[in-house]
Scaffold this motif. Structure first.
Motif, mmCIF file in Angstrom:
data_model
loop_
_atom_site.group_PDB
_atom_site.id
_atom_site.type_symbol
_atom_site.label_atom_id
_atom_site.label_comp_id
_atom_site.label_asym_id
_atom_site.label_seq_id
_atom_site.Cartn_x
_atom_site.Cartn_y
_atom_site.Cartn_z
ATOM 1 N N VAL A 5 -31.901 73.793 48.516
ATOM 2 C CA VAL A 5 -31.034 74.889 48.079
ATOM 3 C C VAL A 5 -30.270 75.459 49.266
ATOM 4 C CG1 VAL A 5 -30.954 77.164 47.030
ATOM 5 C CG2 VAL A 5 -32.532 75.455 46.162
ATOM 6 N N ASN A 6 -30.991 75.595 50.389
ATOM 7 C CA ASN A 6 -30.323 76.074 51.592
ATOM 8 C C ASN A 6 -29.152 75.183 51.970
ATOM 9 O OD1 ASN A 6 -30.658 78.378 53.103
ATOM 10 N ND2 ASN A 6 -32.809 77.875 53.506
ATOM 11 N N LEU A 9 -26.353 75.497 49.426
ATOM 12 C CA LEU A 9 -25.606 76.744 49.605
ATOM 13 C C LEU A 9 -24.701 76.663 50.827
ATOM 14 C CD1 LEU A 9 -28.011 79.709 48.764
ATOM 15 C CD2 LEU A 9 -25.869 79.113 47.641
ATOM 16 N N ASN A 10 -25.239 76.105 51.924
ATOM 17 C CA ASN A 10 -24.438 76.024 53.143
ATOM 18 C C ASN A 10 -23.276 75.045 52.999
ATOM 19 O OD1 ASN A 10 -25.854 77.944 54.530
ATOM 20 N ND2 ASN A 10 -27.360 76.465 55.318
ATOM 21 N N GLY A 13 -21.711 76.042 48.809
ATOM 22 C CA GLY A 13 -21.678 77.398 48.236
ATOM 23 C C GLY A 13 -20.272 77.974 48.164
ATOM 24 N N ASP A 14 -19.540 77.871 49.278
ATOM 25 C CA ASP A 14 -18.186 78.429 49.296
ATOM 26 C C ASP A 14 -17.280 77.693 48.316
ATOM 27 O OD1 ASP A 14 -18.950 80.238 51.188
ATOM 28 O OD2 ASP A 14 -18.249 79.040 52.883
ATOM 29 N N TYR A 15 -17.428 76.373 48.278
ATOM 30 C CA TYR A 15 -16.609 75.574 47.364
ATOM 31 C C TYR A 15 -16.872 75.977 45.909
ATOM 32 C CZ TYR A 15 -14.833 71.585 44.742
ATOM 33 O OH TYR A 15 -14.157 70.806 43.834
ATOM 34 N N TYR A 17 -18.134 78.717 44.824
ATOM 35 C CA TYR A 17 -17.698 80.095 44.619
ATOM 36 C C TYR A 17 -16.183 80.152 44.382
ATOM 37 C CZ TYR A 17 -16.882 85.042 45.651
ATOM 38 O OH TYR A 17 -16.494 86.361 45.587
ATOM 39 N N MET B 59 -8.545 77.402 45.723
ATOM 40 C CA MET B 59 -9.474 76.382 46.223
ATOM 41 C C MET B 59 -9.249 76.099 47.712
ATOM 42 S SD MET B 59 -11.469 75.828 43.779
ATOM 43 C CE MET B 59 -12.516 74.541 44.427
ATOM 44 N N ILE B 64 -11.809 82.841 51.196
ATOM 45 C CA ILE B 64 -12.630 83.177 50.026
ATOM 46 C C ILE B 64 -13.967 82.450 50.161
ATOM 47 C CG2 ILE B 64 -12.808 83.082 47.503
ATOM 48 C CD1 ILE B 64 -9.770 83.034 47.383
ATOM 49 N N GLN B 65 -15.014 83.221 50.459
ATOM 50 C CA GLN B 65 -16.327 82.633 50.709
ATOM 51 C C GLN B 65 -17.399 83.357 49.912
ATOM 52 O OE1 GLN B 65 -16.770 82.970 54.940
ATOM 53 N NE2 GLN B 65 -15.417 81.229 55.350
ATOM 54 N N LEU B 66 -18.438 82.619 49.586
ATOM 55 C CA LEU B 66 -19.596 83.227 48.942
ATOM 56 C C LEU B 66 -20.164 84.264 49.911
ATOM 57 C CD1 LEU B 66 -21.591 83.069 46.503
ATOM 58 C CD2 LEU B 66 -22.891 81.404 47.826
ATOM 59 N N LYS B 71 -25.607 85.150 48.930
ATOM 60 C CA LYS B 71 -26.443 84.012 49.316
ATOM 61 C C LYS B 71 -27.907 84.441 49.378
ATOM 62 C CE LYS B 71 -23.762 80.912 52.069
ATOM 63 N NZ LYS B 71 -23.387 80.358 53.352
ATOM 64 N N LEU B 75 -31.149 83.144 47.108
ATOM 65 C CA LEU B 75 -32.401 82.594 47.640
ATOM 66 C C LEU B 75 -33.601 83.408 47.138
ATOM 67 C CD1 LEU B 75 -31.203 81.696 51.244
ATOM 68 C CD2 LEU B 75 -31.792 80.100 49.388
ATOM 69 N N ILE B 78 -34.349 82.532 43.550
ATOM 70 C CA ILE B 78 -35.035 81.244 43.437
ATOM 71 C C ILE B 78 -36.524 81.399 43.749
ATOM 72 C CG2 ILE B 78 -35.252 78.998 44.573
ATOM 73 C CD1 ILE B 78 -32.106 79.047 44.617
#
Lengths: 185, 85
Positions: A5-6, A9-10, A13-15, A17, B59, B64-66, B71, B75, B78
């Motif tokens: 998951v880490n 996300l790394n 995650g941005d994609y 989002y 895109m 634009i970032q999570l 994050k 976690l 989860i």
């Protein structure tokens, strides 16, 4: 598992989002969609490595976005949003009694350079934000549903007619807003 | 004869479902004679293109970032989920 998951996300995650935000235009909804995707991904154990992790996760994300949209439709009946009976008056400011345009549409002056393009898209973004949330989302998620309309309706539990009416409302609202706010170069 | 209002609905639906033969004929004839509806049809095509451009631009926008706290929240969710199994 947690490592997975880490990494997901790394790396993605941005994609994910951005993919969600491009269609939901709402930071909280987009975060929720990514979270639901990760929870589902970790449970499914479905990643076989025969597609890229990104493609696999994006597939899950699409389902989760449709789930979120379905939930929205359940929470507020569509009849609150659109009047489906014959006495519907919501388009009365656009057409006269005999169904003719009150303000005749003109084609938009589309931007022809990068700066104008940026301004145009920002006006469009503003217009999208003015639409009722459900109309905005059903309109923007069209490319996420399997292309045909029957699927949208099945997935959202609404009739085809309701979907067409909502998409019509969304387009009418957007084009009017663009006419008012985008004069072109 | 369909009114401009009815034609505008058909134009919109033509982007969401295949129109019947008679609908297509009525739409074509009307648009041939009516500037306003022809412009409207063009507007909806322009709108579709613009929406696609907006999605593409989003895109490509690296700003634009999570968000970090989202994050962390994911976690944590989860972890919680694992315990509940």
């Amino acid at each position: 598992m947690a490592d997975n998951v880490n990494n997901w996300l790394n790396d993605h995650g941005d994609y994910l989002y951005r993919f969600a935000f491009a269609r939901l235009r709402d930071t909280h909804l987009a975060e929720d969609a990514v979270q639901e995707t990760m929870l589902a991904a970790i449970k499914s154990n479905g990643f076989k490595g025969d597609s890229s992790a990104r493609t696999w996760l994006t597939g899950i994300l699409k389902h989760k976005m449709i789930d979120l949209q379905r939930k929205q439709f359940r929470e507020q009946p569509i009849s609150d949003l659109i009047d489906l009976d014959a006495s519907d008056t919501s388009m009365d400011d656009l057409f006269n009694q005999s169904g003719r345009w009150l303000d005749k549409p003109q084609t938009f002056n589309m931007p022809d350079n990068a700066l104008e393009q940026k301004q145009f898209l920002s006006v469009l973004d503003g217009c999208l934000n003015k639409l009722p949330k459900k109309l905005r989302v059903i309109f923007l998620l069209r490319d996420v549903h399997e292309s045909d309309n029957e699927n949208i309706c099945k997935e959202l539990d609404i009739s085809a007619t309701n979907a067409w009416v909502m998409l019509y409302r969304a387009r009418m609202g957007l084009r009017k807003c663009l006419e008012l706010n985008w004069t072109g170069a | 004869m369909l009114t401009c209002k009815q034609i505008s609905q058909l134009v919109s639906q033509s982007l969401d479902r295949p129109l019947s033969w008679s609908e297509r004929v009525q739409l074509k004839l009307h648009v041939l004679m009516c500037n306003a509806c022809r412009h409207f049809k063009h507007q909806l095509n322009q709108l579709d293109i613009a929406i696609q451009q907006l999605k593409n631009e989003t895109m490509l926008d690296q700003t634009i970032q999570l968000p970090i706290d989202a994050k962390t929240k994911i976690l944590q969710a989860i972890e919680l989920d694992k315990k509940s199994i």
